[in-house]
Enzyme design. Structure first.
Site, PDB file in Angstrom:
ATOM      1  N   LYS A 107      74.137 -14.109  -8.199  1.00 41.10           N
ATOM      2  CA  LYS A 107      75.353 -14.909  -8.023  1.00 41.10           C
ATOM      3  C   LYS A 107      75.792 -14.812  -6.565  1.00 41.10           C
ATOM      4  CE  LYS A 107      79.178 -15.454 -11.113  1.00 41.10           C
ATOM      5  NZ  LYS A 107      80.141 -14.806 -12.004  1.00 41.10           N
TER       6      LYS A 107
HETATM    7  O1  G3P Z   1      82.892 -15.123 -14.081  1.00 40.72           O
HETATM    8  C1  G3P Z   1      83.945 -15.522 -13.278  1.00 40.72           C
HETATM    9  C2  G3P Z   1      85.081 -16.205 -13.967  1.00 40.72           C
HETATM   10  O2  G3P Z   1      84.807 -16.464 -15.288  1.00 40.72           O
HETATM   11  C3  G3P Z   1      86.401 -15.579 -13.701  1.00 40.72           C
HETATM   12  O3  G3P Z   1      87.382 -15.909 -14.642  1.00 40.72           O
HETATM   13  O4  G3P Z   1      89.602 -15.669 -15.666  1.00 40.72           O
HETATM   14  O5  G3P Z   1      89.032 -14.351 -13.590  1.00 40.72           O
HETATM   15  O6  G3P Z   1      89.393 -16.803 -13.481  1.00 40.72           O
HETATM   16  P1  G3P Z   1      88.943 -15.677 -14.325  1.00 40.72           P
END
Ligand code: G3P
Length: 214
Positions: free
Chosen positions: A83
């Site tokens: 990533k």
């Molecule tokens: O994998 C990264 C992403 O899903 C992050 O999610 O909830 O931290 O915006 P969030």
């Protein structure tokens, strides 16, 4: 449609796997930092648990650093995907890693133009963040629709979408309706998806009525 678990927690990943909801796993530095242990050891354990792709994020932000970190992470297991944040140095690294047969995911995508750049660089996956767009009064689902149209209308761009930053069961339903390739979903949302008060009321009622036969 594949569903990945958006988590670095081995118990959450195991529970999702038991329900057939771990076609892969996405992690990020924030998720790994919540767990005990060394960064690499945590990823090794996840790779042993899941046979599908396990996405591990580089911490470097310069081209050489991203490439060398990506190559090191790729040694952890055959199912590791690297990533890489959506920056120019990252896109250059994507091209190099691709030429060496290493799969990449360009993450932190917040616009369709970023997704085009990542796809042209040869990213195996692009990772738009829905919830974080919704957080700032933008429309994450609308962006997903636009990126999907771009990729469907330009099949020479061999990039898959991983919809990330999913916050609600409704996000999952809407994305499934659109036909997005992969949804990476936090364990909390996977649990919420199965909940319905009428199911609970029905179970309670059936249990009460079945007392008659005991
Ligand atoms: O994998 C990264 C992403 O899903 C992050 O999610 O909830 O931290 O915006 P969030």
């Amino acid at each position: 449609m594949d569903i990945y678990v958006d988590s670095a927690n081995i118990n959450e990943i195991r529970q999702a796997k038991e329900l057939g909801l771990a076609d892969g796993v996405t992690t990020n530095p924030t998720l790994v930092a919540k767990e005990n242990g060394e960064f690499t050891d945590i990823l090794k354990d996840i790779c042993k648990e899941v046979s599908g792709p396990v996405h591990a994020e580089v911490l470097s932000l310069d081209f050489e650093g991203i490439v060398s970190e990506g190559k090191e992470l790729a040694k952890i297991a055959d199912n590791i995907v690297i990533k890489i944040p959506m920056i120019e140095e990252g896109l250059k690294a994507v091209r190099v890693l691709r030429s060496e047969g290493i799969d990449t995911n360009v993450t932190l995508i917040f616009s369709a133009s970023q997704a085009i750049l990542a796809a042209k660089a040869g990213a195996t996956y692009v990772c738009p963040f829905l919830g974080r767009l919704d957080d700032i009064s933008s429309d994450g689902l609308e962006l997903l629709g636009v990126i999907r149209s771009i990729l469907v209308n330009n099949p020479d761009l061999e990039t898959k979408i991983i919809a990330a930053s999913i916050r609600t069961p409704n996000h999952v339903v809407e994305l499934s309706t659109m036909g997005v390739d992969i949804l990476t979903v936090p364990a909390k949302v996977l649990k919420q998806m199965g909940k319905h008060p009428l199911t609970d009321i029905g179970i309670e009622q059936f249990a009460k009525d079945a007392e008659k036969f005991k």
